[in-house]
Motif scaffolding. Structure first.
Motif, PDB file in Angstrom:
ATOM      1  N   ASP A   2       0.837  -1.205   0.000  1.00 25.08           N
ATOM      2  CA  ASP A   2       0.000   0.000   0.000  1.00 25.08           C
ATOM      3  C   ASP A   2       0.872   1.256   0.000  1.00 25.08           C
ATOM      4  O   ASP A   2       0.571   2.244  -0.686  1.00 25.08           O
ATOM      5  N   PHE A   3       1.937   1.208   0.769  1.00 26.12           N
ATOM      6  CA  PHE A   3       2.872   2.330   0.852  1.00 26.12           C
ATOM      7  C   PHE A   3       3.445   2.643  -0.535  1.00 26.12           C
ATOM      8  O   PHE A   3       3.452   3.793  -0.985  1.00 26.12           O
ATOM      9  N   PHE A   4       3.909   1.605  -1.229  1.00 24.48           N
ATOM     10  CA  PHE A   4       4.474   1.808  -2.565  1.00 24.48           C
ATOM     11  C   PHE A   4       3.416   2.346  -3.528  1.00 24.48           C
ATOM     12  O   PHE A   4       3.693   3.224  -4.344  1.00 24.48           O
ATOM     13  N   ARG A   5       2.209   1.801  -3.452  1.00 21.56           N
ATOM     14  CA  ARG A   5       1.160   2.211  -4.383  1.00 21.56           C
ATOM     15  C   ARG A   5       0.874   3.710  -4.267  1.00 21.56           C
ATOM     16  O   ARG A   5       0.702   4.401  -5.270  1.00 21.56           O
ATOM     17  N   TRP A   6       0.864   4.207  -3.041  1.00 20.97           N
ATOM     18  CA  TRP A   6       0.615   5.637  -2.846  1.00 20.97           C
ATOM     19  C   TRP A   6       1.839   6.476  -3.207  1.00 20.97           C
ATOM     20  O   TRP A   6       1.743   7.473  -3.917  1.00 20.97           O
ATOM     21  N   MET A   7       2.979   6.044  -2.703  1.00 23.67           N
ATOM     22  CA  MET A   7       4.176   6.872  -2.856  1.00 23.67           C
ATOM     23  C   MET A   7       4.646   6.955  -4.300  1.00 23.67           C
ATOM     24  O   MET A   7       5.191   7.977  -4.724  1.00 23.67           O
ATOM     25  N   GLU A   8       4.480   5.892  -5.073  1.00 27.83           N
ATOM     26  CA  GLU A   8       4.964   5.891  -6.448  1.00 27.83           C
ATOM     27  C   GLU A   8       4.024   6.636  -7.394  1.00 27.83           C
ATOM     28  O   GLU A   8       4.375   6.853  -8.559  1.00 27.83           O
ATOM     29  N   ASN A   9       2.851   7.008  -6.909  1.00 28.26           N
ATOM     30  CA  ASN A   9       1.898   7.776  -7.725  1.00 28.26           C
ATOM     31  C   ASN A   9       1.537   9.091  -7.040  1.00 28.26           C
ATOM     32  O   ASN A   9       0.445   9.623  -7.222  1.00 28.26           O
ATOM     33  N   ILE A  10       2.469   9.602  -6.276  1.00 31.17           N
ATOM     34  CA  ILE A  10       2.179  10.742  -5.413  1.00 31.17           C
ATOM     35  C   ILE A  10       2.063  12.037  -6.215  1.00 31.17           C
ATOM     36  O   ILE A  10       2.747  12.236  -7.214  1.00 31.17           O
ATOM     37  N   GLU A  11       1.148  12.903  -5.769  1.00 32.11           N
ATOM     38  CA  GLU A  11       0.931  14.213  -6.375  1.00 32.11           C
ATOM     39  C   GLU A  11       1.567  15.278  -5.481  1.00 32.11           C
ATOM     40  O   GLU A  11       1.886  15.017  -4.314  1.00 32.11           O
ATOM     41  N   PRO A  12       1.758  16.504  -6.004  1.00 35.47           N
ATOM     42  CA  PRO A  12       2.269  17.580  -5.136  1.00 35.47           C
ATOM     43  C   PRO A  12       1.392  17.732  -3.892  1.00 35.47           C
ATOM     44  O   PRO A  12       0.169  17.575  -3.949  1.00 35.47           O
ATOM     45  N   TRP A  13       2.021  18.030  -2.776  1.00 37.92           N
ATOM     46  CA  TRP A  13       1.338  18.121  -1.485  1.00 37.92           C
ATOM     47  C   TRP A  13       0.988  19.579  -1.212  1.00 37.92           C
ATOM     48  O   TRP A  13       1.881  20.405  -1.047  1.00 37.92           O
TER      49      TRP A  13
END
Length: 893
Positions: A401-412
């Motif tokens: 789950d961590f990879f799925r979010w982090m590898e598709n992350i948008e500007p914060w």
């Protein structure tokens, strides 16, 4: 002497202050002991204890107390979060009750007579409120038994953490990792601020789908678009169709004239448009939809915002709609489209609408300039650390789950349009050039150098997202940016305990900031737990009326009972942890069972002589009991080390209730209540030793009752408080004693179970016939005959029967068959028929559930809790079917 009745409320109110005042919770960074550190997920300073807190903090406290007993220098770092939007909302609501408002530009000021506060006046009111009620949550955590080092308590708006926040923002800006950009955000038009995805809740709403006809330029043809938000059509800058859609693809490259506005907009081909949905054509409004924004970027479309921050139609809308609320405008636009003959049809449509969880109104995708962090760049180091094992996840699927979010992350988006929070350290010159600095003095110096003279500067009014300051929590709470002893010893922290729902919002961001500023992961392990729901698996909510208040449970059953229940539910495999009040009551009964067993031992003279030598124990039952204690010790220790806290709790339950309170007490009653002698002295000593070590094992989970028992049994006077004792070391297991008593326990248990399943009357005493017993079994039967007769309700034992008689209940233990003639006390044929009917009924139920679970439509559409309930029902039915089938087989007719 122990009181006759276990009273958790009185014990818990007395014990916690003793621990805290004794300094038992304090960390010692100067010591040579190995560090073990957990930072508490900071609860909102506005909050009060809810069931999520009860679970999360119970699990942390179990680990903390266990590692303290294991000899580590433990720091459980406490603190609270300023909770920007939540706190501002609470204080605003309080002020409104006093007839006081905020001087916010453009806001409705009512009748104009009420007092309006400026920013400084409002912030003074917030700090007053924080001083008055900000300690509520920490006092409630104390009731739960949380053994935090309260002397180190932090607050995200305290001076030290505020200094850390400013430094991080300034450093990231100067490194090009924080910048301003014009992008879509989740906008709450009631709270008047951008909000994070976590602050958006999706609600199913019964609405409509409006089909509008957009005229094709220089043609009598129309293209039909479907929308759930007619008011946004005024900002359309394109219509999209799928490139392969035979219905519309011939129009790609042409233009439509936007109704009510008259703007000429293109028809573009884009795979975002789904030919199977609506009309197959979609209006594209880049300024008011996240997906449309991406389509707009692909096709270089203009983004025209037609709503202001209050969700009213703005100056970009035709004059007749300006100033209207979005829902008023919706009605007027639909009416106008119908009047012009451009409304094709209206369909009822149930769809998900995003709502702000604080403001309680629909959120708008809103195009606005905000501050952003370059999350993609900051995510690179955490991704690498998760890949190479510098940080581990429990359960391991958290890593995926961590990879799925982090590898598709948008500007914060890190800015918020609030007054309460860390104001962004940025100042603007007369030409809007921005100066980001640690202080206004530094900003003025930079401006002077840039302009060649002193100029007026205006401070950015926005504050930082609350997640920004909490992202620094593992190192800012330890003193960073100063090089403190605590920071050097406890960073990286040992484990983070938190829920799945904030794996991205908090865990990932702590990893970004920790690795960027400290050069190492902020924690070695991330232990993720599920959501506490009601017993049906439904999320607790006030609207459903199924909220369970942990404080009410503590009042009724005690904190220890709630803690034990939380631990026993905390399977790392479970997404939803179903809580029933009956389970907490059962945990209180468990505590009472231990209390009564200890009192029984005390009344029978159980005491541990200073010179007692464990290896000198001679009675088989005592040697067996010491082995069972060792086995439980090893199992609990391993379960805690593996973060299987539910297994630790269940092991303790089975050991204490089943082995100690039932079997050991029952098997040693004749000795303890018999004549004085060496066997009685030994049994008293072993009983006292077992109870002493047992309450050590149980202490991390149920600290209050164990501390009380430790004290009342006289151990505090000799050794100090239990909280400061060493974790027990397991003793050796005597294989011969273990085999013999384990055989005895199984034999008696199987006879009891078989009698119950066949409805043999409890008062019926039947002779036990044993077929095929070898010499060892015959000897054991002779030695333990009295115990078997008493506990299995047997009237005599024939250890050399040649065959089992007809009409007998039969069980097999080891090499021998054991038979109880039951023909005279039950109707065998009727019992056989009953069992067969029950077995068939259960088999039918399993079959029906299997068919339901094999239906892909049911599994995909039914709520998760319903599917899980069906699986649990199937498991229970199958287990019962297997047990009754075995009972039927035992029935020799």
């Amino acid at each position: 002497m122990l009181d006759k009745t276990y009273d958790p409320k009185e014990i818990e109110a007395r014990r916690y202050p003793e621990w805290e005042q004794s300094g038992a919770f304090k960390a010692h960074p100067e010591s040579a002991k190995p560090p073990y550190c957990i930072v508490i997920p900071p609860p909102n300073v506005t909050g009060s204890l809810h069931m999520g807190h009860a679970l999360d903090n119970t699990l942390q406290d179990i680990l903390i107390r266990w590692r303290r007993m294991k000899g580590d220098d433990v720091l459980w770092q406490p603190g609270t979060d300023h909770a920007g939007i939540a706190t501002q909302m609470v204080v605003v609501r309080n002020l409104e009750q006093e007839g006081i408002g905020l001087a916010i530009e453009g806001a409705d000021r009512g009748d104009g007579n009420r007092k309006l506060l400026n920013r400084e006046e409002f912030l003074a009111k917030v700090w007053e409120w924080k001083a008055y009620s900000g300690g509520t949550i920490t006092s409630q955590l104390r009731r739960l038994g949380a053994s935090c080092d309260w002397s180190r308590e932090r607050f995200t708006m305290d001076e030290g953490l505020s200094r850390a926040v400013v430094k991080v923002f300034v450093d990231l800006y100067r490194q090009g990792l924080i910048y301003k950009d014009n992008r879509l955000v989740n906008w709450d038009p009631k709270m008047l601020t951008a909000i994070s995805d976590l602050e958006v809740e999706s609600r199913e709403v019964k609405g409509h789908l409006w089909y509008f006809k957009y005229p094709i330029e220089n043609s009598d043809e129309h293209i039909v678009v479907a929308t759930t938000r007619p008011e946004t059509m005024l900002g359309d800058t394109a219509v999209a169709v799928h490139p392969d859609d035979p219905k519309w693809k011939h129009l790609i490259g042409k233009h439509v004239i936007l109704p009510l506005v008259g703007r000429r907009i293109p028809i573009v081909g884009d795979e975002y448009s789904d030919p199977e949905k609506g009309s197959g054509a979609v209006k594209i409004t880049p300024a008011h939809d996240f997906n449309d924004f991406e389509v707009g970027r692909r096709h270089k479309l203009e983004a025209i915002s037609v709503l202001d921050k209050f969700a009213r139609l703005n100056e970009n809308a035709p004059e007749k709609y300006r100033g209207l609320d979005r829902f008023e405008a919706r009605k007027k636009i639909v009416a106008d489209m119908e009047e012009q003959g451009l409304l094709e049809k209206i369909e009822p449509h149930t769809h998900a609408v995003p709502y702000g969880d604080r403001g309680g109104v629909p959120v708008e995708p809103f195009l606005t300039e905000q501050w952003y962090a370059d999350a993609k760049k900051l995510a690179e180091a955490p991704i690498a650390a998760a890949r190479d094992g510098r940080v581990t996840f429990v359960p391991e699927r958290g890593r995926d789950d961590f990879f799925r979010w982090m590898e598709n992350i948008e500007p914060w988006c890190v800015s918020r349009q609030l007054w309460w929070g860390h104001q962004i350290p940025a100042w603007y010159g007369p030409d809007r050039k921005v100066f980001v600095a640690a202080s206004e003095g530094e900003a003025r110096a930079e401006a002077r150098q840039h302009y060649g003279k002193d100029v007026p500067l205006e401070r950015d009014p926005d504050v930082l997202d609350t997640w920004f300051s909490s992202a620094l929590w593992p190192f800012s709470t330890l003193g960073w940016p100063d090089e403190t002893e605590a920071l050097k010893k406890y960073y990286p922290t040992s484990v983070l305990v938190t829920g799945w729902d904030i794996l991205f919002f908090w865990v990932a961001r702590m990893m970004m900031m920790g690795m960027h500023f400290m050069g190492d992961v902020p924690f070695r392990t991330v232990y993720l737990h599920g959501l506490v729901t009601d017993e049906k698996g439904q999320k607790m909510s006030k609207s459903k009326g199924n909220v369970i208040d942990p404080l009410e449970l503590i009042d009724k059953y005690g904190a220890d009972a709630l803690r034990f229940t939380m631990a026993s539910l905390a399977s790392s495999a479970a997404g939803r942890l179903r809580l029933a009040t009956a389970r907490v009551e059962g945990s209180r009964n468990f505590a009472t069972k231990l209390w009564n067993a200890t009192r029984f031992a005390e009344m029978n003279g159980a005491a541990l002589p200073d010179d007692f030598d464990l290896p000198s124990a001679t009675l088989t039952v005592n040697k067996w009991m010491l082995g069972e204690l060792a086995r439980a010790n090893i199992a609990v220790d391993k379960a805690l080390a593996d973060f299987r806290l539910n297994e630790a709790a269940n092991t303790l339950y089975e050991f204490i209730w089943g082995v100690v309170c039932d079997w050991y007490v029952e098997l040693t009653k004749p000795v303890l209540q018999g004549p004085d002698g060496a066997e009685k002295d030994e049994t008293r000593a072993v009983t006292a030793y077992v109870l002493r070590e047992t309450i050590k094992l149980l202490h991390p989970v149920m600290p209050f009752i164990t501390e009380e028992l430790w004290d009342k049994l006289g151990h505090r006077e000799k050794h100090g408080m239990l909280i400061g004792q060493a974790w027990p070391a397991p003793t050796a297991i005597d294989a011969a004693a273990d085999g013999e008593i384990s055989w005895l326990v199984k034999l008696i248990s199987d006879i009891r179970s078989a009698r119950a399943e066949l409805n043999v009357p409890a008062g019926a005493k039947l002779k036990l016939l044993v077929v095929g017993a070898d010499g060892t079994t015959k000897q054991r039967l002779q030695v333990h005959q009295a115990a078997i007769e008493r506990l299995a309700r047997v009237d005599g034992i024939d250890a050399a029967a040649e065959a089992a008689p007809k009409a007998a209940l039969q069980i097999v233990v080891g090499e021998a068959t054991y038979a109880l003639p039951v023909g005279e006390v039950i109707d065998l044929k009727a019992e056989s028929v009953r069992l067969q009917k029950e077995i068939k009924k259960l088999a039918d139920e399993v079959g029906k559930i299997d068919a339901k679970l094999a239906n892909a439509a049911f599994v995909s559409r039914a709520p998760e809790e319903v599917v899980e309930e069906q699986r649990e029902r199937r498991s229970q039915a199958e287990q019962t079917r297997i047990r009754l089938s075995a009972a039927l087989e035992r029935l020799a007719t």
